[in-house]
Design a protein around this motif. Structure first.
Motif, PDB file in Angstrom:
ATOM      1  N   HIS A  70      -1.865  10.440  -6.114  1.00 34.24           N
ATOM      2  CA  HIS A  70      -3.242  10.771  -6.462  1.00 34.24           C
ATOM      3  C   HIS A  70      -3.679  12.065  -5.771  1.00 34.24           C
ATOM      4  O   HIS A  70      -3.459  12.249  -4.578  1.00 34.24           O
ATOM      5  N   PRO A  71      -4.312  12.990  -6.509  1.00 36.08           N
ATOM      6  CA  PRO A  71      -4.729  14.274  -5.928  1.00 36.08           C
ATOM      7  C   PRO A  71      -5.656  14.149  -4.713  1.00 36.08           C
ATOM      8  O   PRO A  71      -5.540  14.936  -3.768  1.00 36.08           O
ATOM      9  N   ILE A  72      -6.549  13.170  -4.715  1.00 32.69           N
ATOM     10  CA  ILE A  72      -7.440  13.003  -3.563  1.00 32.69           C
ATOM     11  C   ILE A  72      -6.649  12.601  -2.327  1.00 32.69           C
ATOM     12  O   ILE A  72      -6.863  13.125  -1.229  1.00 32.69           O
ATOM     13  N   MET A  73      -5.699  11.686  -2.499  1.00 36.44           N
ATOM     14  CA  MET A  73      -4.873  11.251  -1.374  1.00 36.44           C
ATOM     15  C   MET A  73      -4.019  12.401  -0.861  1.00 36.44           C
ATOM     16  O   MET A  73      -3.900  12.607   0.351  1.00 36.44           O
ATOM     17  N   GLN A  74      -3.444  13.168  -1.762  1.00 34.13           N
ATOM     18  CA  GLN A  74      -2.630  14.315  -1.356  1.00 34.13           C
ATOM     19  C   GLN A  74      -3.470  15.343  -0.601  1.00 34.13           C
ATOM     20  O   GLN A  74      -3.018  15.913   0.390  1.00 34.13           O
ATOM     21  N   ARG A  75      -4.708  15.550  -1.064  1.00 37.53           N
ATOM     22  CA  ARG A  75      -5.600  16.497  -0.388  1.00 37.53           C
ATOM     23  C   ARG A  75      -5.964  15.994   1.010  1.00 37.53           C
ATOM     24  O   ARG A  75      -5.997  16.780   1.956  1.00 37.53           O
ATOM     25  N   TRP A  77      -4.154  13.926   2.922  1.00 36.81           N
ATOM     26  CA  TRP A  77      -2.957  14.052   3.765  1.00 36.81           C
ATOM     27  C   TRP A  77      -2.758  15.488   4.215  1.00 36.81           C
ATOM     28  O   TRP A  77      -2.413  15.733   5.369  1.00 36.81           O
ATOM     29  N   ALA A  78      -2.982  16.448   3.332  1.00 37.83           N
ATOM     30  CA  ALA A  78      -2.860  17.855   3.711  1.00 37.83           C
ATOM     31  C   ALA A  78      -3.895  18.211   4.771  1.00 37.83           C
ATOM     32  O   ALA A  78      -3.612  18.971   5.705  1.00 37.83           O
ATOM     33  N   HIS A  79      -5.081  17.651   4.637  1.00 42.68           N
ATOM     34  CA  HIS A  79      -6.176  17.862   5.588  1.00 42.68           C
ATOM     35  C   HIS A  79      -5.827  17.309   6.974  1.00 42.68           C
ATOM     36  O   HIS A  79      -6.236  17.850   7.993  1.00 42.68           O
ATOM     37  N   MET A  80      -5.037  16.238   7.013  1.00 42.93           N
ATOM     38  CA  MET A  80      -4.703  15.558   8.265  1.00 42.93           C
ATOM     39  C   MET A  80      -3.335  15.948   8.821  1.00 42.93           C
ATOM     40  O   MET A  80      -3.023  15.645   9.979  1.00 42.93           O
ATOM     41  N   ALA A  81      -2.514  16.636   8.062  1.00 41.87           N
ATOM     42  CA  ALA A  81      -1.112  16.874   8.429  1.00 41.87           C
ATOM     43  C   ALA A  81      -0.924  17.601   9.754  1.00 41.87           C
ATOM     44  O   ALA A  81       0.051  17.349  10.462  1.00 41.87           O
ATOM     45  N   ASN A  82      -1.837  18.482  10.106  1.00 42.37           N
ATOM     46  CA  ASN A  82      -1.667  19.217  11.362  1.00 42.37           C
ATOM     47  C   ASN A  82      -1.959  18.352  12.589  1.00 42.37           C
ATOM     48  O   ASN A  82      -1.632  18.735  13.710  1.00 42.37           O
ATOM     49  N   LEU A  83      -2.524  17.166  12.390  1.00 43.23           N
ATOM     50  CA  LEU A  83      -2.872  16.281  13.499  1.00 43.23           C
ATOM     51  C   LEU A  83      -1.853  15.183  13.752  1.00 43.23           C
ATOM     52  O   LEU A  83      -1.868  14.557  14.810  1.00 43.23           O
ATOM     53  N   MET A  84      -0.979  14.923  12.775  1.00 47.98           N
ATOM     54  CA  MET A  84      -0.112  13.742  12.813  1.00 47.98           C
ATOM     55  C   MET A  84       1.336  14.101  12.523  1.00 47.98           C
ATOM     56  O   MET A  84       1.622  15.118  11.902  1.00 47.98           O
ATOM     57  N   VAL A  91       3.420  16.289   3.465  1.00 50.37           N
ATOM     58  CA  VAL A  91       2.211  16.173   4.278  1.00 50.37           C
ATOM     59  C   VAL A  91       1.822  14.706   4.479  1.00 50.37           C
ATOM     60  O   VAL A  91       0.888  14.413   5.208  1.00 50.37           O
ATOM     61  N   ALA A  92       2.555  13.798   3.830  1.00 49.62           N
ATOM     62  CA  ALA A  92       2.273  12.365   3.989  1.00 49.62           C
ATOM     63  C   ALA A  92       2.550  11.946   5.417  1.00 49.62           C
ATOM     64  O   ALA A  92       3.562  12.337   6.007  1.00 49.62           O
ATOM     65  N   PRO A  93       1.667  11.135   6.006  1.00 45.07           N
ATOM     66  CA  PRO A  93       1.910  10.692   7.375  1.00 45.07           C
ATOM     67  C   PRO A  93       3.170   9.831   7.452  1.00 45.07           C
ATOM     68  O   PRO A  93       3.494   9.106   6.517  1.00 45.07           O
ATOM     69  N   LEU A  94       3.863   9.952   8.555  1.00 44.22           N
ATOM     70  CA  LEU A  94       5.027   9.100   8.810  1.00 44.22           C
ATOM     71  C   LEU A  94       4.496   7.710   9.133  1.00 44.22           C
ATOM     72  O   LEU A  94       3.820   7.516  10.144  1.00 44.22           O
ATOM     73  N   VAL A  95       4.764   6.761   8.260  1.00 52.79           N
ATOM     74  CA  VAL A  95       4.242   5.398   8.370  1.00 52.79           C
ATOM     75  C   VAL A  95       5.399   4.441   8.620  1.00 52.79           C
ATOM     76  O   VAL A  95       6.385   4.446   7.882  1.00 52.79           O
ATOM     77  N   VAL A  96       5.255   3.622   9.662  1.00 53.35           N
ATOM     78  CA  VAL A  96       6.267   2.616   9.986  1.00 53.35           C
ATOM     79  C   VAL A  96       5.614   1.240   9.840  1.00 53.35           C
ATOM     80  O   VAL A  96       4.672   0.925  10.583  1.00 53.35           O
ATOM     81  N   PRO A  97       6.085   0.413   8.897  1.00 53.13           N
ATOM     82  CA  PRO A  97       5.510  -0.923   8.734  1.00 53.13           C
ATOM     83  C   PRO A  97       5.713  -1.759   9.996  1.00 53.13           C
ATOM     84  O   PRO A  97       6.723  -1.629  10.685  1.00 53.13           O
ATOM     85  N   LEU A  98       4.749  -2.623  10.269  1.00 48.66           N
ATOM     86  CA  LEU A  98       4.836  -3.544  11.402  1.00 48.66           C
ATOM     87  C   LEU A  98       5.021  -4.961  10.886  1.00 48.66           C
ATOM     88  O   LEU A  98       4.411  -5.352   9.878  1.00 48.66           O
TER      89      LEU A  98
END
Length: 109
Positions: A70-75, A77-84, A91-98
């Motif tokens: 989804h374009p909103i989700m991609q936008r 993630w791009a907005h947050m990529a420099n922090l994570m 640009v998707a966050p590295l997610v590890v299931p628990l």
């Protein structure tokens, strides 16, 4: 409802900015998450490690699998990529299931 949890990694020095951006979450992103079946979503921080722990409730017929395209989700993630920490070449966050290990839901009388 299904409860899932996962972890992500915040890069050093970005706690305040991560919090600021989430405090100002875009209404269209909040709507998108709700529209895909997410009913309750919390993210917690371990300040010592910068580890983020997310817990969410989603409906049985959720459509979370469509979020990455989804374009909103991609936008966002791009907005947050420099922090994570992010996925390689993304640009998707590295997610590890628990894995769930314990749950207590006491009865309220």
């Amino acid at each position: 409802m299904e409860k899932i949890a996962f972890r992500m990694q915040l890069k050093a020095g970005n706690i305040a900015e991560y919090k600021r951006r989430h405090d100002a979450i875009w209404p269209e992103l909040a709507d998108l998450l709700s529209d895909t079946g997410i009913r309750d979503y919390s993210i917690f921080l371990d300040e010592a490690s910068g580890m983020l722990f997310a817990v969410l409730l989603r409906t049985e017929n959720h459509r979370m699998d469509a979020l990455p395209q989804h374009p909103i989700m991609q936008r966002w993630w791009a907005h947050m990529a420099n922090l994570m920490e992010t996925e390689v070449n993304s640009v998707a966050p590295l997610v590890v299931p628990l894995l769930p290990m314990f749950h207590l839901a006491p009865h309220l009388d």
